[in-house]
Design an enzyme around this catalytic site. Structure first.
Site, PDB file in Angstrom:
ATOM      1  N   LYS A   1      29.662  33.245   2.316  1.00 61.37           N
ATOM      2  CA  LYS A   1      29.370  32.843   0.938  1.00 61.37           C
ATOM      3  C   LYS A   1      27.866  32.623   0.818  1.00 61.37           C
ATOM      4  CE  LYS A   1      30.970  29.406  -2.491  1.00 61.37           C
ATOM      5  NZ  LYS A   1      31.863  28.252  -2.708  1.00 61.37           N
TER       6      LYS A   1
ATOM      7  N   SER B   1      34.979  28.730  -6.503  1.00 63.16           N
ATOM      8  CA  SER B   1      33.717  29.441  -6.566  1.00 63.16           C
ATOM      9  C   SER B   1      33.527  30.472  -5.453  1.00 63.16           C
ATOM     10  CB  SER B   1      32.570  28.425  -6.490  1.00 63.16           C
ATOM     11  OG  SER B   1      32.599  27.735  -5.254  1.00 63.16           O
TER      12      SER B   1
ATOM     13  N   SER C   1      37.474  25.342  -4.131  1.00 65.05           N
ATOM     14  CA  SER C   1      36.720  26.599  -4.189  1.00 65.05           C
ATOM     15  C   SER C   1      37.040  27.615  -3.090  1.00 65.05           C
ATOM     16  CB  SER C   1      35.213  26.308  -4.163  1.00 65.05           C
ATOM     17  OG  SER C   1      34.787  25.909  -5.434  1.00 65.05           O
TER      18      SER C   1
END
Ligand SMILES: [Zn+2]
Lengths: 503, 489
Positions: free
Chosen positions: B80, B155, B179
Site C-alpha cells: 500500500k 482504503s 481498511s
C-alpha cells in the site's frame, strides 16, 4: 463676600504599598548522549541539519521512542527537589504550526507531569528561604529558525529539534529581583550537582521566563492585582533581576496612570531587550494559541516503578544545601566560605579531597578562588588543571608550615605545578624558595631591615628599584651572607608590596 | 495447467525454492498481469519493472550461490502506498506527497526484503487512508475487478484489487477502521488486521496512530498467515509495538473445531444488513457448527457507539498527524507572501476534500472548550467498549459477524454523502477501537456475483485461534478462489 477656596493640599504622591509576585518557568536542556525521541546525538555547533534523522525531521511514518536516560535525569532532578513523583506518567501533544517544529506538534506533558510540587532553597542576604514548585515535566526542544536580513529567506536548522528539555515551574513565591537571581543560581547549581545539564544561559541550555505581577494595597484596604506579565528572551542571571525590576517599575507606573482599573487588563507576554535594557510587548492574551493538547498516541503511558526510582535516587549526590551545612559543621568553615565552596560541585569535591589529603580546611577554602580562576583562564575543568587535590594539599601544607609564603606559592609554585607537573617541594627547591626553610629568621631580618630604613622602603615603593640594594645589603649582613640573594630580594619585594599603605 | 500468476504464495515459494521456476519467471508472469490489468482497475500507482526484475534476479543469484534468501524468496508482494519504501514514491494517494520518495524502509518493508520477497510496487488508496472506496485517491479510483462499475472498498483498495486479479499473490494494507477487511470482502479475498502492537507501525504513514495496524491480504488463509508471520514481532522503533513473541499460526493438523466457542454478537446483525449478506454469513455459521464449534448469541451493546467514537478519535489524531505536511520540507509547496499564506496554500492545494473534512472535524473535537465533550468523552466510551469486548471474549473464543452490511457499492454512489460512506465501517471499527485482531474471509457471492465477506474477531493477541477457525472454515467451505473474468480489450 466671596470665600476663596482653600488651596488644594500639596499632593506629594504617596508610593503605594505592594508585594511583588514572581513565578519562574525554566527550560533546561538535558545533557544526554542522544535526543529525547530518537538516537541523534545532542551536540552544539554542528553544521545545520547534520544531527537529524527521520524522527526528528518529522518525516512521514517516523515514530518517537522515549529516551530512558533523559527520563532518569528528570526523575533525579525531581527527587532532588522533593517533588512528588508520578506513579504513572504520560506524554501529550501540543499542537501548533511553526517552521522549526517539524511535526506540527511538540511532545510534552500536560496533566501527568513527572513531578508535582517540590521546593528549591535559595540563599539571599536575608538567609535561606524555600521557593515552592508547581511541577516538573519533560518535553522536546524545537529547531531554530534563521531569518536572513537581506531577502525574504528564512532557513531552518533542526539539529536542536528533539533535544530533551525539562521544564520546572515555580509558584509565585519569589518577591524581588535578588530572589529571582538567587532562584536561578540555586537551580543551576542543582542541575550541575546532578550533572544533568550545563545550565548555561548564554548557550541557551537554561532558559527562563519570569511571570511577574504586583499585589498593590489599594484604597480602603483592597488588594489590586496587576495582570501577570510573562517576560521572554531573558538570557542571563543578571537579566532576570533586570526583568523583574523593570516590570515592577512599569506595573507601578501603570497603576499610577490607571488606578484600580489596572486590574482589568489581560495577561501579556513581553520581551526583554538586552541592548536597551527594557521590556516590550510581544503579544496579548487574546492572541494566545489553542494548543489542542491530547495524549500522545505513539507513546503508551509509563509506569514509574521501584527500579526507576532506585536508579534515579542513586543519581542524586549530596546536594548543595546539605553539603554547605556539613562543611560548616565538619570543617568549621564560615557560612560564607561554605557557600562559596559549595556553589559548584567540582569545587566542593576538590576542596573536600584536598582536606582529606591533609590540607587545612580554612586555607584550602581560601585557595579555591585561585584554582577556579586558573580553570576559567584555561577553559578547563578543575580536575584537569594538572594539579590534583593531593598535590595541591601538599602545597597548602607547606604554606601552613611556613615553608613558603602564600603569595609565592600562589604566584610561582602553583602555576609551575600546573605546567610541569612537578612536586611543590621540587619547585620550591629549584626556585630557591626553600631557603626560607630556616627563615623565620630570614623574614624577620628582612622586616628589621625595612623598619630600620624607612626611607629606602619609601623610595622603593615610589618606584626606585635601586633602593632595594641597601635593604638587601642589610639582610645579607645580618644572615652572614648565607641567604640566597634571589630569595632575599623576593622576600623584601613581597613584604614591601604587601604592606604598601597605598594598596 | 495452472499459470504462475494463479498460484498462491506458498506454492510459488516452493517452486522457486526447488528451482522448478526462477524468481524471474514468477516476476515476469506477474508483470505481464500488471500490464494487462492495471489500466482497467488502477490497482497500482507505481510499478518499476526494471527494479522488479533486478530484485528477482538477485534472489535467483542467491539460490545459485547456495544461500537461503528466506521464506518469501521470489514471491511478489504489493505494498500500500502509505508504507515507506526506500527509493520509491510513497504518495499516500495524495497530491501533497506526489513527489516524495522515502529515503528509508518501513519496518514491514525491511522484513519483506529480509524474507526474500520481490516488491512489485505501490498500490492505490484513499488519500492518507481516509475513505472506504479508494475514490478519495488524488490519482483516481481503483475499480473492483469483479465489476468495474463498482468500488473495491477502501482504503486499501489497490492492494485488494491487485491480489484479487492475480497481479500479486500477496499484498500489505493498513487498517484503521476496516481498511483491509472491507476491501478484502468487496474483492473476495482474505484480509487480516492484527492485534494493535503485533506489527510495528514504523514507516507506516500515520492516519490515526492508536488505531492503525498493518496487515496481510491474500487469496487464502494460509498465505495471509505466512505474510503475517514475516512482518509480526517486536520493533524497538515503535513504542507501541508489543514485546510478546509471535504465536505460531497454522500449525496444521486437525480441522475440527470441537470445543471452540463462537459468539454471534446480535448488534452486528441489525436491520441495515443486506438480506443476501445475512443469509450467506448465516450459512458460514452453520458450516462452523458442522465442524463442531459451539455457537452462542452474545451482546456487545456499546458497539452501537462505535462509528460515533471512531469518527471523533480518528479525525482528532489525524488532525495532529497531518500537521507535518506544511510545505516547509518534503511536500508540495504553495505560494505565499508569509509563512501563514504558504501554509494555507500548501495545505489547500495538497489535501483533497475528505482529508480536509477530517482535519476540520478533528481540530474542532480537540479544541479548547470542546475537548471534554468530544475527544475526552469518546475516549471514555472507547475504554468502556474495550472492557465490554474483553468481558465477552472471555466467554467465547471468537466472534462471528459480516464484514460489511452490503456488497461492493457503485463508484460514485456515496461520494456526495459522507455519512453513508462512514456507516460502511460500522461492523469493522469495533476491532480497531478494541485493539483486537480480525479477519475477513470470502464466504459466498451475491446474486450479482459480488463477493461477500465473513468477519471473525478474537481477543487481543488471539491470532492463533483466529487463524485456526478461519482455516477450518475455508477448508470446510471448500471454495476455491475464482479469478475475475479477463478485461475485454
Ligand atoms: Zn533524530
Amino acid at each position: 463676600m466671596t470665600a476663596t477656596p482653600p488651596p488644594p493640599p500639596a499632593s506629594t504622591p504617596v508610593p503605594p504599598k505592594y508585594r511583588v509576585l514572581v513565578g519562574i518557568e525554566v527550560h533546561l536542556q538535558l545533557r544526554t548522549r542522544s535526543k529525547m525521541f530518537c538516537r541523534c546525538p545532542v551536540r552544539f555547533g554542528s553544521p545545520p541539519n547534520t544531527l537529524t534523522c527521520p524522527v526528528c525531521l518529522g518525516m512521514p511514518g517516523a515514530l518517537p521512542v522515549p529516551n530512558r536516560d533523559a527520563m532518569l535525569m528528570a526523575l533525579a532532578l525531581a527527587t532532588a527537589m522533593q517533588c512528588e513523583l508520578a506513579e504513572l506518567t504520560k506524554f501529550d501533544r501540543k499542537n501548533y504550526f511553526y517552521p522549526d517544529l517539524p511535526k506540527g506538534y511538540q511532545i510534552s506533558q500536560l496533566d501527568r507531569p513527572l513531578g508535582s510540587g517540590g521546593v528549591i532553597e535559595i540563599i539571599t542576604e536575608d538567609g535561606v528561604r524555600p521557593i515552592r514548585l508547581q511541577r516538573l515535566h519533560i518535553e522536546e526542544d524545537t529547531g531554530k529558525s534563521l531569518h536572513e536580513d537581506a531577502g525574504n529567506v528564512s532557513r531552518v536548522d533542526l539539529n536542536r529539534a528533539g533535544t530533551p528539555l525539562v521544564e520546572v515551574v515555580s509558584e509565585p513565591d519569589i518577591t524581588s529581583a535578588a530572589e529571582a537571581r538567587a532562584y536561578l543560581t540555586a537551580l543551576r547549581a542543582l542541575v550541575r550537582y546532578l550533572d544533568i545539564s550545563d545550565g548555561n544561559m548564554q548557550e541557551g541550555n537554561l532558559r527562563c521566563e519570569p511571570n511577574i505581577n504586583l499585589h498593590i494595597e489599594g484604597p480602603g484596604g483592597t488588594t489590586i492585582k496587576t495582570p501577570i506579565v510573562e517576560v521572554k528572551n531573558v538570557n542571563s542571571v543578571r537579566n532576570v533581576g533586570r526583568a523583574v525590576t523593570l516590570e515592577v517599575e512599569r506595573q507601578l507606573a501603570e497603576y499610577a496612570a490607571l488606578g484600580p482599573a489596572v486590574a482589568d487588563g489581560h495577561r501579556s507576554t513581553r520581551g526583554y531587550d538586552d541592548t536597551h535594557d527594557r521590556t516590550f510587548l510581544m503579544r496579548r492574551k487574546e492572541d494566545a494559541h489553542d494548543y489542542r493538547y491530547f495524549p500522545e498516541p505513539d507513546i503508551p503511558p509509563i509506569t514509574i516503578g521501584s527500579a526507576w526510582l532506585r536508579e534515579a535516587a542513586e543519581r542524586v549526590p549530596e546536594l548543595p544545601h546539605a553539603r554547605r551545612a556539613r562543611f560548616v559543621e565538619e570543617y568549621g568553615l564560615s557560612d560564607y566560605d561554605a557557600d562559596q565552596v559549595c556553589r559548584e560541585r567540582p569545587t566542593a569535591d576538590f576542596f573536600e579531597q584536598a582536606v582529606k589529603a591533609g590540607a587545612g580546611a580554612k586555607p584550602a577554602a581560601n585557595w579555591m578562588d585561585e584554582l577556579n580562576r586558573h580553570a576559567n583562564e584555561r577553559g578547563a575543568p578543575l580536575d584537569q588543571l594538572g594539579v590534583g587535590p593531593e598535590r595541591f594539599a601538599a602545597l597548602v601544607k607547606m604554606v601552613e608550615a611556613g615553608k613558603i609564603a602564600h603569595k609565592a606559592a600562589a604566584r610561582e609554585v602553583l602555576p609551575r605545578m600546573m605546567e610541569t607537573g612537578e612536586e611543590p617541594e621540587q619547585i620550591v627547591d629549584e626556585l630557591g624558595l626553600g631557603q626560607i626553610d630556616d627563615s623565620a629568621l630570614l623574614w624577620s631580618a628582612a622586616q628589621d631591615a625595612i623598619d630600620q630604613n624607612p626611607k629606602a622602603a619609601a623610595d622603593f615603593r615610589a618606584g626606585k628599584e635601586q633602593a632595594l640594594g641597601a635593604l638587601m645589603g642589610l639582610v645579607m649582613r645580618e644572615t652572614g651572607g648565607k641567604a640566597n640573594p634571589k630569595v632575599v630580594r623576593r622576600v623584601l619585594v613581597e613584604i614591601l608590596t604587601e604592606s604598601d599603605p597605598e594598596n | 495447467m495452472t499459470e504462475l500468476w494463479q498460484r498462491d504464495a506458498r506454492s510459488l515459494a516452493e517452486l522457486i525454492r526447488t528451482r522448478e521456476v526462477t524468481a524471474l519467471d514468477v516476476a515476469e508472469a506477474h508483470l505481464e498481469r500488471v500490464l494487462s490489468w492495471n489500466d482497467h482497475i488502477e490497482a497500482f500507482l507505481h510499478v518499476e519493472p526494471a527494479q522488479v526484475r533486478r530484485e528477482a534476479r538477485e534472489i535467483d543469484r542467491l539460490f545459485e550461490a547456495g544461500a537461503d534468501p528466506g521464506p518469501l524468496a521470489g514471491v511478489p508482494v504489493a505494498l500500500k502506498d502509505n508504507l515507506s519504501t526506500r527509493g520509491a514514491p510513497t504518495t499516500c494517494g495524495s497530491r501533497m506527497l506526489e513527489t516524495y520518495n522515502a529515503s528509508w524502509d518501513a519496518h514491514v518493508v525491511s522484513r519483506l526484503r529480509e524474507a526474500g520477497a520481490v516488491l512489485m510496487g505501490k498500490t492505490n488508496m484513499d488519500e492518507f487512508a481516509m475513505g472506504s472506496s479508494t475514490e478519495n485517491s488524488a490519482f483516481g479510483p481503483t475499480c473492483n475487478p469483479f465489476d468495474r462499475e463498482r468500488t473495491t472498498g477502501g482504503s486499501s483498495g489497490g492492494s485488494a484489487a491487485a491480489v484479487a486479479a492475480g497481479l500479486v499473490p500477496l499484498a500489505l494494507g493498513s487498517d484503521t477502521g476496516g481498511s483491509i477487511r472491507q476491501p478484502a470482502a468487496f474483492c473476495g479475498i482474505v484480509g487480516m488486521k492484527p492485534t494493535y502492537g503485533l506489527v510495528s507501525r514504523y514507516g507506516l504513514v500515520a492516519f490515526a496512530s492508536s488505531l492503525d495496524q498493518i496487515g496481510p491480504l491474500a487469496r487464502n488463509v494460509a498465505d495471509a498467515a505466512l505474510l503475517l508471520t514475516v512482518i509480526a514481532g517486536h520493533d524497538p522503533r515503535d513504542a507501541t509495538s508489543s514485546v510478546r513473541s509471535v504465536p505460531e499460526l497454522l500449525k496444521g493438523g486437525t480441522e475440527s473445531l470441537r470445543g471452540v466457542r463462537i459468539g454471534i454478537p446480535t448488534e452486528f446483525f441489525d436491520e441495515g444488513l443486506a438480506p443476501e449478506v445475512r443469509a450467506t454469513v448465516g450459512a458460514a455459521q452453520a458450516a462452523l457448527a458442522r465442524l463442531g464449534a459451539e455457537i452462542e448469541e452474545v451482546s456487545l451493546p456499546l458497539t452501537r457507539h462505535g462509528i460515533a467514537v471512531y469518527y471523533i478519535v480518528a479525525p482528532s489524531e489525524a488532525s495532529s498527524n497531518l500537521a507535518r505536511y506544511d510545505g516547509v520540507r518534503y511536500t508540495l509547496r504553495g505560494e505565499g507572501r508569509s509563512v501563514l499564506d504558504m501554509y494555507v496554500s500548501s495545505r489547500g492545494e495538497g489535501f483533497g476534500p475528505e482529508v480536509k473534512r477530517r482535519i476540520l472535524l478533528g481540530t474542532f473535537a480537540l479544541s479548547s472548550g470542546y475537548y471534554d465533550a468530544y475527544y475526552g468523552h469518546a475516549q471514555k466510551v472507547r475504554a468502556a467498549m474495550r472492557a465490554e469486548f474483553e468481558r465477552v471474549t472471555e466467554k467465547v473464543d471468537v466472534l462471528l459477524a459480516p464484514t460489511t452490511p452490503t456488497v461492493a457499492f457503485r463508484l460514485g454512489e456515496k461520494m456526495q454523502d459522507p455519512l453513508a460512506m462512514y456507516l460502511n465501517d460500522a461492523l469493522t471499527v469495533t476491532a480497531n477501537l478494541c485493539g483486537a485482531p480480525a479477519i475477513s474471509l470470502p464466504c459466498g457471492r451475491s446474486s450479482d456475483g459480488l463477493p461477500i465477506g465473513l468477519q471473525l474477531m478474537a481477543p487481543r493477541f488471539g491470532e492463533e485461534i483466529l487463524f485456526r477457525v478461519a482455516a477450518a472454515y475455508e477448508a470446510e467451505a471448500a471454495r476455491k478462489f475464482a479469478f475475475p473474468p479477463e478485461p475485454s480489450k
